[in-house]
Scaffold this active site. Structure first.
Site, mmCIF file in Angstrom:
data_model
loop_
_atom_site.group_PDB
_atom_site.id
_atom_site.type_symbol
_atom_site.label_atom_id
_atom_site.label_comp_id
_atom_site.label_asym_id
_atom_site.label_seq_id
_atom_site.Cartn_x
_atom_site.Cartn_y
_atom_site.Cartn_z
ATOM 1 N N SER A 254 0.830 -1.205 0.000
ATOM 2 C CA SER A 254 0.000 0.000 0.000
ATOM 3 C C SER A 254 0.860 1.248 0.000
ATOM 4 O O SER A 254 1.969 1.268 0.554
ATOM 5 C CB SER A 254 -0.859 -0.026 1.259
ATOM 6 O OG SER A 254 -1.425 1.228 1.496
ATOM 7 N N TYR B 162 -1.941 -1.532 11.190
ATOM 8 C CA TYR B 162 -2.249 -2.007 9.831
ATOM 9 C C TYR B 162 -1.118 -1.599 8.877
ATOM 10 O O TYR B 162 -0.574 -2.428 8.144
ATOM 11 C CB TYR B 162 -3.591 -1.423 9.347
ATOM 12 C CG TYR B 162 -3.742 -1.502 7.850
ATOM 13 C CD1 TYR B 162 -4.084 -2.689 7.230
ATOM 14 C CD2 TYR B 162 -3.502 -0.380 7.046
ATOM 15 C CE1 TYR B 162 -4.197 -2.774 5.852
ATOM 16 C CE2 TYR B 162 -3.608 -0.448 5.666
ATOM 17 C CZ TYR B 162 -3.955 -1.645 5.073
ATOM 18 O OH TYR B 162 -4.043 -1.718 3.709
ATOM 19 N N LYS C 213 1.916 -3.821 6.614
ATOM 20 C CA LYS C 213 2.272 -3.731 5.193
ATOM 21 C C LYS C 213 3.790 -3.601 5.050
ATOM 22 O O LYS C 213 4.416 -4.258 4.216
ATOM 23 C CB LYS C 213 1.567 -2.537 4.536
ATOM 24 C CG LYS C 213 0.067 -2.728 4.360
ATOM 25 C CD LYS C 213 -0.256 -3.841 3.363
ATOM 26 C CE LYS C 213 -1.723 -4.175 3.271
ATOM 27 N NZ LYS C 213 -2.014 -5.466 2.647
#
Ligand code: UDP
Length: 339
Positions: free
Chosen positions: A125, A150, A154
């Site tokens: 991302s 989160y 990644k």
């Protein structure tokens, strides 16, 4: 011989679109999902678009024995890993849940991929860039410390892949997505947020259909031309096509180096207000919105320099924002049984 791609999280928003594009490009696809964050809508939609049933395996990628069994049951040439939790706010409240799920599952995929000689594509991302000092961002732009568990998963998964490629002679690609939006032109698959959507476009379509009363635009006093944040909204089908290019690049051994990273975006910044106005115009409706305070943690402006993906993957975003926003609205209407 047809090549086989395993799509973990294949019943989700991005996974379902990738499955369709891969199949239409001539790959055999095995969909695997634990269905923890979705229902069968997208799986059924994928089969309806393709006109046939696709292999589906209900599995939890945190179960290492089940992952190994899956890799033994099929001859898998490449795996695309989507299976992960993705709610930023929830990850702040439940970091252990996020670290356990998102890291364990990818470690299991890497272990099986190493053993079976499978190429690995990781869905990363643009959040890894944080608030960039310079825009647009290239793959060389520095990663910033993650602002949520989160986002941290990644970054960590990118590092897991990089290190495994280096140590075990594997091949891997990480695609850094900007803001994926829209739905398949058939309106048979799309985004299915649970509860109140966090993301802008599902909130817009749900407001337009009457599920939400009013869209809040988070901040209009940012240092941008109209005061609202700038993002790079990438059409979901364009994004899905990038996965086909990346998988093919790995399978055909055309990589420049064994671990590669690509930005997947349009290269065009759009403000929240521009997106809202565009949505109203293309779909010929008025949206109920108001200006609200800034949302904590939002970056002001980020968009991609997609040159590397354009040149190396032979991929380019092709759908216009109007087509994309029309598809998002068609999908919402389909869900409401009105299309
Ligand atoms: N946004 C907004 N209202 C919403 C949801 C999002 O104004 O209900 C804005 C948000 O502040 C950001 C942009 O829309 O500037 C994109 O947000 P989204 O959550 O879709 O993606 P992000 O870029 O945060 O990953």
């Amino acid at each position: 011989m047809k090549k086989t791609v395993l799509v973990s999280g294949g019943a989700g928003f991005i996974g379902s679109h990738v499955t369709v594009e891969l199949t239409q490009a001539g790959y055999d696809v095995v969909i695997a999902d634990n269905m923890s964050n979705c229902d069968e809508t997208n799986y059924k939609g994928v089969c309806a678009i393709l006109g046939r049933q696709l292999p589906f395996e209900k599995i939890d990628f945190c179960d290492s024995a089940a992952v190994e069994a899956l890799f033994s049951r099929y001859t898998i040439d490449a795996v695309i890993h989507f299976a992960a939790y993705k709610a930023v706010g929830e990850s702040v409240d439940e970091p252990l849940m996020y670290y356990k799920n998102n890291l364990d599952s990818f470690l299991n995929v890497l272990e099986a991929a190493r053993k079976h000689g499978t190429h690995v594509l990781f869905s990363s991302s643009a959040t890894v860039y944080g608030e960039p000092e310079k825009t647009p961002v290239t793959e060389e732009s520095p990663r910033q410390e993650a602002t949520s568990p989160y986002g941290n998963t990644k970054q960590m998964c990118e590092d897991f892949l990089r290190d495994c490629v280096k140590a075990y002679g594997m091949h891997g690609i990480a695609l850094r997505y900007f803001n994926p939006i829209g739905a398949h032109p058939s309106a048979l698959i799309g985004e299915l947020p649970r509860g109140v959507p966090n993301n802008l476009v599902p909130f817009i379509t749900q407001t337009a259909i009457g599920k939400r009363e009013c869209l809040s635009i988070f901040g209009n006093d940012y240092p941008t031309p109209d005061g609202t944040c700038l993002r790079d909204y990438i059409d979901i089908v364009d994004l899905a096509r990038a996965h086909v290019c990346a998988v093919t690049r790995m399978i055909e051994e055309r990589m420049d180096k064994p671990y590669e990273i690509f930005n997947i975006g349009t290269g065009r910044p759009l403000s929240v207000l521009e997106l809202v106005t565009s949505f109203e115009k293309v779909n010929n409706l008025k949206l109920n919105y108001r200006i609200a305070p800034r949302r904590p943690g939002d970056v002001v402006a980020i968009w991609a320099d997609p040159t590397l993906a354009n040149e190396k993957l032979g991929w380019k975003a092709t759908r216009t924002i109007e087509e994309t926003l029309a598809s998002a609205w068609a999908w919402e209407k389909h869900l409401a049984g009105r299309a």
